[in-house]
Design an enzyme around this catalytic site. Sequence first.
Site, PDB file in Angstrom:
ATOM      1  N   ASP A  99      -7.871  -5.009  -0.622  1.00 59.99           N
ATOM      2  CA  ASP A  99      -8.320  -5.763  -1.874  1.00 59.99           C
ATOM      3  C   ASP A  99      -8.239  -7.242  -1.920  1.00 59.99           C
ATOM      4  OD1 ASP A  99      -7.095  -3.060  -3.113  1.00 59.99           O
ATOM      5  OD2 ASP A  99      -9.355  -3.571  -3.595  1.00 59.99           O
ATOM      6  N   HIS A 155       0.844  -1.298  -0.054  1.00 56.59           N
ATOM      7  CA  HIS A 155      -0.021  -0.034   0.062  1.00 56.59           C
ATOM      8  C   HIS A 155       0.898   1.354  -0.123  1.00 56.59           C
ATOM      9  CE1 HIS A 155      -3.111   2.757   1.133  1.00 56.59           C
ATOM     10  NE2 HIS A 155      -4.040   1.864   0.729  1.00 56.59           N
TER      11      HIS A 155
HETATM   12  C1  SDX Z   1      -5.972   0.455  -3.093  1.00 60.30           C
HETATM   13  O1  SDX Z   1      -4.088   5.041  -2.058  1.00 60.30           O
HETATM   14  C2  SDX Z   1      -5.108   4.347  -1.475  1.00 60.30           C
HETATM   15  O2  SDX Z   1      -5.445   4.688  -0.394  1.00 60.30           O
HETATM   16  C3  SDX Z   1      -5.494   3.209  -2.223  1.00 60.30           C
HETATM   17  C4  SDX Z   1      -6.689   2.505  -1.631  1.00 60.30           C
HETATM   18  C5  SDX Z   1      -7.984   3.050  -1.296  1.00 60.30           C
HETATM   19  O3  SDX Z   1      -8.569   2.559  -0.390  1.00 60.30           O
HETATM   20  O4  SDX Z   1      -8.169   4.015  -2.235  1.00 60.30           O
HETATM   21  O5  SDX Z   1      -6.287   1.727  -0.241  1.00 60.30           O
HETATM   22  C6  SDX Z   1      -7.110   1.400  -2.379  1.00 60.30           C
HETATM   23  O6  SDX Z   1      -5.596   1.030  -4.195  1.00 60.30           O
HETATM   24  C7  SDX Z   1      -4.851  -0.388  -2.255  1.00 60.30           C
HETATM   25  C8  SDX Z   1      -3.835  -0.984  -3.232  1.00 60.30           C
HETATM   26  C9  SDX Z   1      -4.028  -2.123  -4.194  1.00 60.30           C
HETATM   27  N1  SDX Z   1      -3.083  -2.299  -5.045  1.00 60.30           N
HETATM   28  C10 SDX Z   1      -2.730  -3.385  -5.368  1.00 60.30           C
HETATM   29  O7  SDX Z   1      -2.781  -4.206  -4.448  1.00 60.30           O
HETATM   30  C11 SDX Z   1      -1.839  -3.634  -6.322  1.00 60.30           C
HETATM   31  C12 SDX Z   1      -0.155  -4.290  -5.869  1.00 60.30           C
HETATM   32  N2  SDX Z   1       0.285  -3.242  -5.039  1.00 60.30           N
HETATM   33  C13 SDX Z   1       1.410  -2.558  -5.656  1.00 60.30           C
HETATM   34  O8  SDX Z   1       1.165  -2.081  -6.962  1.00 60.30           O
HETATM   35  C14 SDX Z   1       1.885  -1.346  -4.794  1.00 60.30           C
HETATM   36  O9  SDX Z   1       2.093  -1.883  -3.492  1.00 60.30           O
HETATM   37  C15 SDX Z   1       1.152  -0.048  -4.598  1.00 60.30           C
HETATM   38  C16 SDX Z   1       0.727   0.689  -5.827  1.00 60.30           C
HETATM   39  C17 SDX Z   1      -0.330  -0.474  -3.994  1.00 60.30           C
HETATM   40  C18 SDX Z   1       1.903   0.990  -3.832  1.00 60.30           C
HETATM   41  O10 SDX Z   1       2.920   1.042  -4.251  1.00 60.30           O
HETATM   42  P1  SDX Z   1       4.150   2.061  -3.483  1.00 60.30           P
HETATM   43  O11 SDX Z   1       4.000   2.154  -2.110  1.00 60.30           O
HETATM   44  O12 SDX Z   1       4.345   3.186  -4.235  1.00 60.30           O
HETATM   45  O13 SDX Z   1       5.141   0.927  -3.301  1.00 60.30           O
HETATM   46  P2  SDX Z   1       6.088   1.044  -4.409  1.00 60.30           P
HETATM   47  O14 SDX Z   1       5.559   0.823  -5.828  1.00 60.30           O
HETATM   48  O15 SDX Z   1       7.314   2.055  -4.412  1.00 60.30           O
HETATM   49  O16 SDX Z   1       6.969  -0.581  -3.849  1.00 60.30           O
HETATM   50  C19 SDX Z   1       8.070  -0.302  -3.031  1.00 60.30           C
HETATM   51  C20 SDX Z   1       8.668  -1.481  -3.137  1.00 60.30           C
HETATM   52  C21 SDX Z   1       9.459  -1.732  -4.681  1.00 60.30           C
HETATM   53  O17 SDX Z   1      10.562  -2.424  -4.420  1.00 60.30           O
HETATM   54  P3  SDX Z   1      11.872  -1.687  -4.663  1.00 60.30           P
HETATM   55  O18 SDX Z   1      11.991  -0.642  -5.924  1.00 60.30           O
HETATM   56  O19 SDX Z   1      12.004  -0.884  -3.337  1.00 60.30           O
HETATM   57  O20 SDX Z   1      12.846  -2.578  -4.796  1.00 60.30           O
HETATM   58  O21 SDX Z   1       8.099  -2.833  -2.880  1.00 60.30           O
HETATM   59  C22 SDX Z   1       7.827  -3.508  -4.158  1.00 60.30           C
HETATM   60  C23 SDX Z   1       8.343  -2.362  -5.522  1.00 60.30           C
HETATM   61  O22 SDX Z   1       8.591  -3.163  -6.270  1.00 60.30           O
HETATM   62  N3  SDX Z   1       6.374  -3.827  -4.142  1.00 60.30           N
HETATM   63  C24 SDX Z   1       5.888  -4.867  -4.536  1.00 60.30           C
HETATM   64  C25 SDX Z   1       4.431  -4.675  -4.258  1.00 60.30           C
HETATM   65  N4  SDX Z   1       4.222  -3.611  -4.056  1.00 60.30           N
HETATM   66  C26 SDX Z   1       5.354  -2.918  -3.869  1.00 60.30           C
HETATM   67  N5  SDX Z   1       6.503  -6.096  -4.731  1.00 60.30           N
HETATM   68  C27 SDX Z   1       5.825  -7.295  -4.897  1.00 60.30           C
HETATM   69  N6  SDX Z   1       4.514  -7.338  -4.759  1.00 60.30           N
HETATM   70  C28 SDX Z   1       3.802  -6.056  -4.512  1.00 60.30           C
HETATM   71  N7  SDX Z   1       2.586  -5.901  -4.500  1.00 60.30           N
END
Ligand code: SDX
Length: 431
Positions: free
Chosen positions: A366, A308
Amino acid sequence: MAENTGTATITIHGKSYDLPIHTPTAGPEVIDIRNLYAQADVFTYDPGFTSTAACDSTITFIDGAKGELLHRGYPIDQLASQSHYLEVCYLLLYGELPSAEEQERFESLVTNHTMIHEQMHNFFRGFRRDAHPMATMVGVVGAMSAFYHDSTDINDAHQREVASIRLIAKMPTIAAMAYKYSIGQPFVYPRNDLDYAANFLHMCFSVPAEEYHVNPILARAMDRIFTLHADHEQNASTSTVRLASSSGANPFACIAAGIACLWGPAHGGANQACLEMLKEIGTPDRIPEFIARAKDKNDPYRLMGFGHRVYKNFDPRATVMKESADEVLDLLGVENNPVLQVAKELEKQALADPYFADKKLFPNVDFYSGIILEAMGFPTSMFTPIFALARTVGWISQWKEQLADPQLKIGRPRQLYLGATARDYVDIEKR
Ligand code: SDX
């Protein structure tokens, strides 16, 4: 507006600038940079706005480290267990929990505005049957501005109120119609003798050929899913609604923009993507393969339903949702649901893995909502429309708050320009 409690001094190329610091009632202090460009001819840079407060608000507060979510100060776990969705709608819209009389009047208003203009039925028939229900919802909700002209003037407080009630009341009807259209079944009209969640289930699952009785435990779980998705600070879709509204667009256009943004798999589309991922994994023995892909820096694959932008400890909504998942699956006698088995094993293995533990990647809202919705009989394509239905009150509450903000001006982010500087046109013969 928050009070100023000191200044931050920034020094740029040897010259110092004092910037006011505002103190919130909760959360980090904010440095007010709105005059920095005029003073120092510099922009600030924050792709994705992860460190930027775009507005002030009194609606929802999240403490990502503590896993805390408050709506007008009330913790989400208390609201999910002691309140119900339409009462949470009242709280988000008007700032306080309603008296019994206020709640009755509000629920009666919503109940009596659940039907849509009969001519809007034709909109659905313009779509292919296999259109994604989110495409239908974006289209039909945007088209509401072509039918409800008497609630599009954003400068009229009464019209803003009418549009708010219409949207909250009609979203379940529109979502259910999008579902019925996609499966070739006749539309089912709303019923005023059913509560909000039961009415939605009835519009989705009843058929003219026989009586459909809504199971109260499923209705309660549905209502809880609505409550857990109602609002969430300045997430991507809410920020989209605010930015659309800042140009003076009508409420139906702004909510259609929010629906479009929510659709993305990184946001509201994650519940559908998560279920499809669990089904692709299929059996617990394939989980390590998918975890390895999610950890592979060279593979863009991510575990849907994990991580998140704000919660860096746990998503309090997922905790409540997990309880509901167990109740519903137990009721439906599908506690051995293979998808749930994979989900529980995936959660266990992911959280035991240093990669996920170190990056604070845990199941979000989710992860479990999709499991409940699937157990209820919804296709994965309906998961995000249900999220959009529930989030409408959050979008509308934030929309109303922004319109009442005396500081409101059209949103216009700037950029760090890295493109070509000025150069003269070259005729094609000379290229
Ligand atoms: C919702 O904003 C809100 O409030 C949204 C929400 C709402 O109620 O409105 O809560 C609803 O959208 C919940 C989130 C649903 N999305 C997912 O489940 C999709 C999978 N999650 C990822 O896409 C990601 O975690 C995000 C988009 C949710 C958050 O992204 P961040 O905080 O920007 O994290 P990041 O992309 O900067 O990742 C940080 C690190 C990265 O690795 P490094 O570059 O540091 O090496 O964590 C890794 C990412 O590669 N990472 C993951 C991951 N999520 C982040 N690796 C594997 N699986 C994942 N799901």
